[in-house]
Design an enzyme around this catalytic site. Structure first.
Site, PDB file in Angstrom:
ATOM      1  N   GLY A  30       0.746  -1.249   0.000  1.00  0.00           N
ATOM      2  CA  GLY A  30       0.000   0.000   0.000  1.00  0.00           C
ATOM      3  C   GLY A  30       0.770   1.289   0.000  1.00  0.00           C
ATOM      4  N   GLU A  33       4.041  -6.644   1.915  1.00  0.00           N
ATOM      5  CA  GLU A  33       3.604  -7.065   0.573  1.00  0.00           C
ATOM      6  C   GLU A  33       3.615  -5.877  -0.391  1.00  0.00           C
ATOM      7  OE1 GLU A  33      -0.336  -8.537   1.298  1.00  0.00           O
ATOM      8  OE2 GLU A  33       0.347 -10.234   2.500  1.00  0.00           O
ATOM      9  N   PRO A  34       4.760  -5.255  -0.595  1.00  0.00           N
ATOM     10  CA  PRO A  34       4.773  -4.107  -1.500  1.00  0.00           C
ATOM     11  C   PRO A  34       4.645  -4.540  -2.955  1.00  0.00           C
ATOM     12  CG  PRO A  34       7.014  -4.651  -0.887  1.00  0.00           C
ATOM     13  CD  PRO A  34       6.115  -5.597  -0.119  1.00  0.00           C
ATOM     14  N   GLY A  35       3.883  -3.798  -3.718  1.00  0.00           N
ATOM     15  CA  GLY A  35       3.757  -4.082  -5.142  1.00  0.00           C
ATOM     16  C   GLY A  35       4.151  -2.851  -5.939  1.00  0.00           C
ATOM     17  N   ARG A  36       3.251  -1.858  -5.896  1.00  0.00           N
ATOM     18  CA  ARG A  36       3.443  -0.631  -6.668  1.00  0.00           C
ATOM     19  C   ARG A  36       4.789   0.039  -6.372  1.00  0.00           C
ATOM     20  NH1 ARG A  36      -1.159   2.476  -8.110  1.00  0.00           N
ATOM     21  NH2 ARG A  36      -2.253   1.434  -6.411  1.00  0.00           N
ATOM     22  N   ARG A  93      -5.607   2.241 -16.111  1.00  0.00           N
ATOM     23  CA  ARG A  93      -5.664   3.036 -14.881  1.00  0.00           C
ATOM     24  C   ARG A  93      -6.337   4.407 -15.057  1.00  0.00           C
ATOM     25  NH1 ARG A  93      -2.172   4.536 -11.902  1.00  0.00           N
ATOM     26  NH2 ARG A  93      -3.146   3.857  -9.970  1.00  0.00           N
ATOM     27  N   CYS A 110     -13.087   2.575 -29.243  1.00  0.00           N
ATOM     28  CA  CYS A 110     -14.324   3.335 -29.481  1.00  0.00           C
ATOM     29  C   CYS A 110     -15.077   3.610 -28.181  1.00  0.00           C
ATOM     30  CB  CYS A 110     -15.222   2.560 -30.423  1.00  0.00           C
ATOM     31  SG  CYS A 110     -14.288   1.860 -31.761  1.00  0.00           S
ATOM     32  N   TYR A 113       0.447  -2.476 -12.181  1.00  0.00           N
ATOM     33  CA  TYR A 113      -0.974  -2.468 -12.562  1.00  0.00           C
ATOM     34  C   TYR A 113      -1.172  -1.928 -13.976  1.00  0.00           C
ATOM     35  CZ  TYR A 113      -1.120  -3.165  -7.547  1.00  0.00           C
ATOM     36  OH  TYR A 113      -0.887  -3.653  -6.284  1.00  0.00           O
TER      37      TYR A 113
HETATM   38  N1  LLP Z   1      -1.405  -7.098  -0.554  1.00  0.00           N
HETATM   39  C1  LLP Z   1      -2.720  -7.217  -0.830  1.00  0.00           C
HETATM   40  C2  LLP Z   1      -3.518  -8.154  -0.066  1.00  0.00           C
HETATM   41  C3  LLP Z   1      -3.285  -6.444  -1.869  1.00  0.00           C
HETATM   42  O1  LLP Z   1      -4.575  -6.572  -2.145  1.00  0.00           O
HETATM   43  C4  LLP Z   1      -2.474  -5.538  -2.587  1.00  0.00           C
HETATM   44  C5  LLP Z   1      -3.034  -4.723  -3.665  1.00  0.00           C
HETATM   45  C6  LLP Z   1      -1.110  -5.458  -2.257  1.00  0.00           C
HETATM   46  C7  LLP Z   1      -0.619  -6.237  -1.223  1.00  0.00           C
HETATM   47  C8  LLP Z   1      -0.169  -4.547  -2.989  1.00  0.00           C
HETATM   48  O2  LLP Z   1      -0.484  -3.223  -2.805  1.00  0.00           O
HETATM   49  P1  LLP Z   1       0.497  -2.075  -3.338  1.00  0.00           P
HETATM   50  O3  LLP Z   1       1.755  -2.147  -2.510  1.00  0.00           O
HETATM   51  O4  LLP Z   1       0.785  -2.343  -4.748  1.00  0.00           O
HETATM   52  O5  LLP Z   1      -0.253  -0.835  -3.116  1.00  0.00           O
HETATM   53  N2  LLP Z   1      -5.088  -1.810  -9.676  1.00  0.00           N
HETATM   54  C9  LLP Z   1      -4.988  -0.738  -8.723  1.00  0.00           C
HETATM   55  C10 LLP Z   1      -4.334  -1.210  -7.427  1.00  0.00           C
HETATM   56  C11 LLP Z   1      -5.005  -2.374  -6.793  1.00  0.00           C
HETATM   57  C12 LLP Z   1      -4.343  -2.835  -5.537  1.00  0.00           C
HETATM   58  C13 LLP Z   1      -4.914  -4.136  -5.097  1.00  0.00           C
HETATM   59  N3  LLP Z   1      -4.261  -4.723  -3.959  1.00  0.00           N
HETATM   60  C14 LLP Z   1      -4.239   0.424  -9.350  1.00  0.00           C
HETATM   61  O6  LLP Z   1      -3.871   0.346 -10.514  1.00  0.00           O
HETATM   62  O7  LLP Z   1      -4.028   1.437  -8.686  1.00  0.00           O
END
Ligand code: LLP
Length: 411
Positions: free
Chosen positions: A229, A265-268, A304, A336, A365
């Site tokens: 997050g 759990e970092p993603g973004r 997005r 379209c 994403y």
């Molecule tokens: N852990 C869990 C359980 C999650 O649901 C998520 C993201 C993460 C970790 C990773 O979160 P991050 O560190 O990336 O913020 N598609 C959307 C974002 C959806 C996020 C869903 N869950 C976008 O493009 O902004």
């Protein structure tokens, strides 16, 4: 403009546009900055595979020692294939199927983040059937609102995620009775693109309180998974979200002395600014109320902006002039739908048909949320390292797409 030491024009010539381009050096830097921010804590970084699940990206992170947060059987297969060890994988998600649970149990993953009592019982049955135990944390819904957009904030009581914090004690008591379940921790994930520390701090406080109560009930709680997050800058030179070091320091101070292994759990934060979407101007349309740059990327490639009104910086690969003059443009794709718009009335430098442009911050994403809407084949993904680059996902041909469809002989 370069991706590491490779000119983007070279990539466009070699693979065509649109294409995603990722920098392995940036992935590595983001991972290491995050890791350094957690120094002094017993921790597991379980990269959230959903952000960018290309196996080459996962392999870069695996080499650095990353674990993975997966949310489907498919992501589990990817993580394992990329070399992420099962004992560093956590499995999140509100609707895990029994098949997915079985596969994860057989692989020997580290932890299931369980989101409901029916799921707990299903997991117990799966574990008992193969004579093993599933290590679990309940995902706790702390009733905290956070995140960059209503569609990506997950921690409110009315969201579908996790179990209510007020009923957690009962859920743990139930779990402790089950022969296939080993209670190991608690889990939270309050939202995504969170640009301040306060919601994380509030969630951690609630989590620590719960852990104290659970331990008092005799549960052996050793893991605290606080999800992902942490937001990233999408606008150059604008106020930046908290740095990983500040995030890490805040958490370290709170959990110090609690004897917990922290799971992140970092993603973004890892992938977002490690990737761009490389596109080309097809047409410049003027003469009406607005100036449109019609580009060859579309909402099916990067959804997005259409889905969350998300901002992505847009820039030409080569400036046509250095006079600094900009004009308001709408940057749109060929699909379209009016929603197929990357930005409206953005002041942009001169760009002409045939010019390459970059849509920034598209590493997370982006490709993972793409589709073949309008029968536009998925676009290639390219990984760069120094002066080398490789297509790590190929552009399918329309014939490849059609191979999976058939016309019944009774039509
Ligand atoms: N852990 C869990 C359980 C999650 O649901 C998520 C993201 C993460 C970790 C990773 O979160 P991050 O560190 O990336 O913020 N598609 C959307 C974002 C959806 C996020 C869903 N869950 C976008 O493009 O902004």
């Amino acid at each position: 403009m370069m991706a590491e030491n490779v000119p983007l024009t070279t990539i466009a010539d070699a693979v065509g546009t649109p294409a995603y381009v990722y920098s392995s050096a940036t992935l590595k830097r983001h991972y290491e900055v995050f890791e350094q921010g957690l120094s002094g804590m017993d921790s597991l970084i379980a990269y959230s595979v959903k952000a960018n699940s290309n196996i080459a990206v996962l392999a870069v992170l695996a080499k650095l020692g990353a674990g993975a947060d997966v949310v489907s059987g498919g992501e589990l297969v990817r993580a394992l294939k990329a070399g992420i060890p099962a004992n560093k994988i956590v499995f999140s998600g509100v609707g895990k199927t029994r098949d997915e649970m079985r596969a994860a149990l057989e692989a020997g993953i580290y932890q299931f983040n369980v989101e409901s009592l029916p799921e707990l019982h299903a997991l117990n049955e799966c574990a008992v059937a193969i004579k093993t135990k599933a290590r679990i944390a309940f995902r706790i819904n702390p009733d905290i609102s956070a995140g960059g957009h209503a569609k990506i904030s997950t921690g409110k009581a009315e969201n579908k995620f996790g179990i209510d914090i007020t009923t957690a004690i009962d859920a743990y008591a139930e779990a402790a009775q089950l022969p296939g379940i080993l209670v190991a921790g608690i889990d939270m994930h309050i939202g995504s693109q969170i640009v301040e520390l306060a919601p994380f701090a509030a969630a951690i406080d609630k989590g620590l309180e719960l852990i104290k109560n659970l331990r008092a009930e005799g549960h052996d709680i050793s893991n605290f998974d606080i999800g992902g997050g942490l937001g990233i800058p999408y606008v150059e030179d604008a106020d930046a979200p908290p740095l990983p070091i500040e995030y890490g320091r805040m958490i370290a101070e709170k959990v110090q002395g609690h004897n917990l292994k922290m799971i992140f759990e970092p993603g973004r934060m890892i992938a977002g600014n490690a990737g761009i979407l490389l596109s080309k101007v097809e047409y410049v349309k003027t003469g009406g109320a607005r100036k449109f740059l019609i580009i060859d990327a579309a909402m099916n490639d990067l959804i997005r902006p259409a889905l969350y009104n998300a901002h992505h910086d847009i820039e030409p690969v080569a400036q046509r002039n250095s006079d600094g003059i900009t004009t308001p443009c709408d940057v749109v794709g060929p699909v379209c739908e009016t929603g197929d718009t990357f930005t409206e009335q953005r002041d942009l430098p001169d760009m002409q048909a045939g010019d390459l442009l970059v849509i920034h911050s598209a590493g997370a994403y982006g490709a993972v949320q793409s589709s073949q809407y309008n029968t536009r084949p998925l676009i290639p993904e390219v990984l760069v390292s120094g002066d080398q680059f490789k297509v790590v996902r190929e552009r399918p041909k329309v014939e490849d797409i059609l191979k999976t469809e058939n016309i019944p002989d009774w039509v």
